[in-house]
Scaffold this active site. Structure first.
Site, PDB file in Angstrom:
ATOM      1  N   LYS A 150       0.840  -1.207   0.000  1.00  0.00           N
ATOM      2  CA  LYS A 150       0.000   0.000   0.000  1.00  0.00           C
ATOM      3  C   LYS A 150       0.872   1.253   0.000  1.00  0.00           C
ATOM      4  CE  LYS A 150      -3.855  -2.424   2.121  1.00  0.00           C
ATOM      5  NZ  LYS A 150      -4.674  -2.728   3.308  1.00  0.00           N
TER       6      LYS A 150
ATOM      7  N   GLN B 298      -4.812  -1.381   9.454  1.00  0.00           N
ATOM      8  CA  GLN B 298      -4.705  -2.717   8.867  1.00  0.00           C
ATOM      9  C   GLN B 298      -5.324  -3.759   9.796  1.00  0.00           C
ATOM     10  OE1 GLN B 298      -3.682  -3.288   5.774  1.00  0.00           O
ATOM     11  NE2 GLN B 298      -3.841  -5.506   5.900  1.00  0.00           N
TER      12      GLN B 298
ATOM     13  N   ASP C 258     -11.000   2.791   3.475  1.00  0.00           N
ATOM     14  CA  ASP C 258     -11.266   1.351   3.342  1.00  0.00           C
ATOM     15  C   ASP C 258     -12.747   1.088   3.048  1.00  0.00           C
ATOM     16  OD1 ASP C 258      -9.216  -0.584   3.468  1.00  0.00           O
ATOM     17  OD2 ASP C 258      -8.899  -0.187   5.609  1.00  0.00           O
TER      18      ASP C 258
HETATM   19  N1  GUN Z   1      -6.775  -6.783   5.964  1.00  0.00           N
HETATM   20  C1  GUN Z   1      -6.993  -7.553   4.861  1.00  0.00           C
HETATM   21  N2  GUN Z   1      -7.527  -6.810   3.866  1.00  0.00           N
HETATM   22  C2  GUN Z   1      -7.636  -5.549   4.341  1.00  0.00           C
HETATM   23  C3  GUN Z   1      -8.092  -4.322   3.770  1.00  0.00           C
HETATM   24  O1  GUN Z   1      -8.532  -4.241   2.625  1.00  0.00           O
HETATM   25  N3  GUN Z   1      -8.018  -3.236   4.585  1.00  0.00           N
HETATM   26  C4  GUN Z   1      -7.557  -3.303   5.856  1.00  0.00           C
HETATM   27  N4  GUN Z   1      -7.554  -2.176   6.581  1.00  0.00           N
HETATM   28  N5  GUN Z   1      -7.131  -4.418   6.412  1.00  0.00           N
HETATM   29  C5  GUN Z   1      -7.163  -5.527   5.650  1.00  0.00           C
END
Ligand code: GUN
Length: 281
Positions: free
Chosen positions: A52, A96, A119
């Protein structure tokens, strides 16, 4: 011959379009900053967070990292989220998941300002999606819609069957397919005659979290199959929820794993970060 939907290529196109938009915004003096919070050091989460941050750098978005100890308390995390909510220089907040067991995930998600919820997990974002109002769209299902649109696969009037009803994928996926005027069925682990229901699908979206679960017996001849799963098989190779080799001859189009839905999630996160400064939510 099945058409292989190239998620890597489509994600790269989206990131390039966003990079151009961000260049213009920068010229106009508008900066975009994403706060990325990771609690603990789960190796899979570290890989996702690293990817990311790399995508942010490519597109021209500032990313601020908060790497917190596994022992972080709920109060400490909530205080950080509240401070970031109040900071006008921060446009997006990403915590996350999963979080350590001492922290209530739902409470953390609810504490993120809906205006910074890139998100798309906040109940307000999900509620807005369900009634067709403005709000951030969860990145993975948003990415599936882009894969279909950019591959020229029509959704209107099509039978769409989704296997999986998670809050992050299955449910928002159903709402997005409805918005595209598909006829939508959501299946899950307790669905009776799952194979027969799946076989009705013109577009079959699989997000059940079980490796190689969907075989050709679930797939109508000529269907489009979208595989949201990602796992390691017995030989430690990446595989999806769909038995790709088994269904390949029966589909008109399919996403591979890796290189299908996966890269789209991050591209859509970048899209949401740009929307955080260009569209009111
Ligand atoms: N953990 C697994 N996929 C995601 C996601 O798309 N966003 C976040 N914040 N955590 C995750």
């Amino acid at each position: 011959m099945a058409f292989i939907i190239d998620g890597k290529k489509i994600a790269a196109e989206i990131k390039d379009e966003l990079k151009q938009k961000v260049t213009k915004l920068t010229e106009d003096g508008v900066a975009i900053t994403l706060a990325v919070i990771q609690v603990g050091n789960d190796p899979a989460s570290s890989v996702y967070v690293g990817n990311k941050k790399k995508a942010c750098e490519y597109v021209g978005i500032n990313s601020l990292s908060y790497e917190l100890a596994e022992s972080t308390t709920q109060e400490e995390l909530l205080s950080l989220v509240e401070a970031l909510n109040a900071d006008a220089k921060i446009n997006g907040i990403l915590v996350q998941l999963p979080l350590p067991s001492q922290i209530d995930e739902d409470l953390v998600i609810k504490t993120i300002s809906p205006t910074k919820d890139v998100d798309g997990f906040h109940p307000q974002s999900v509620g807005a999606l369900s009634i067709g109002q403005k709000g951030f769209i969860s990145c993975t299902p948003g990415g599936v819609i882009q894969l279909l649109k950019r591959s020229g696969i029509p959704m209107e009037g099509k039978e769409c069957v989704i296997i999986g009803r998670s809050n992050i994928v299955g449910k928002p996926m159903a709402l997005l397919m409805l918005r595209e005027n598909a006829t939508v069925t959501v299946c899950h682990s307790r669905t009776k005659n799952l194979m027969e229901v799946a076989k009705r699908a013109d577009i079959l979206i699989v997000a059940i979290g079980k490796p190689l679960f969907v075989t050709k017996d679930f797939v109508k001849e000529g269907a489009v199959v979208i595989d949201v799963g990602i796992h390691r098989d017995a030989e430690n190779k990446l595989c999806g929820d769909v038995d790709y080799q088994d269904v390949l001859e029966h589909v008109s189009a399919i996403t591979p794993v890796p290189g299908g839905v996966g890269p789209m999630t991050i591209a859509m996160l970048m899209n949401n970060c740009v929307e955080a400064v260009t569209k009111s939510k």
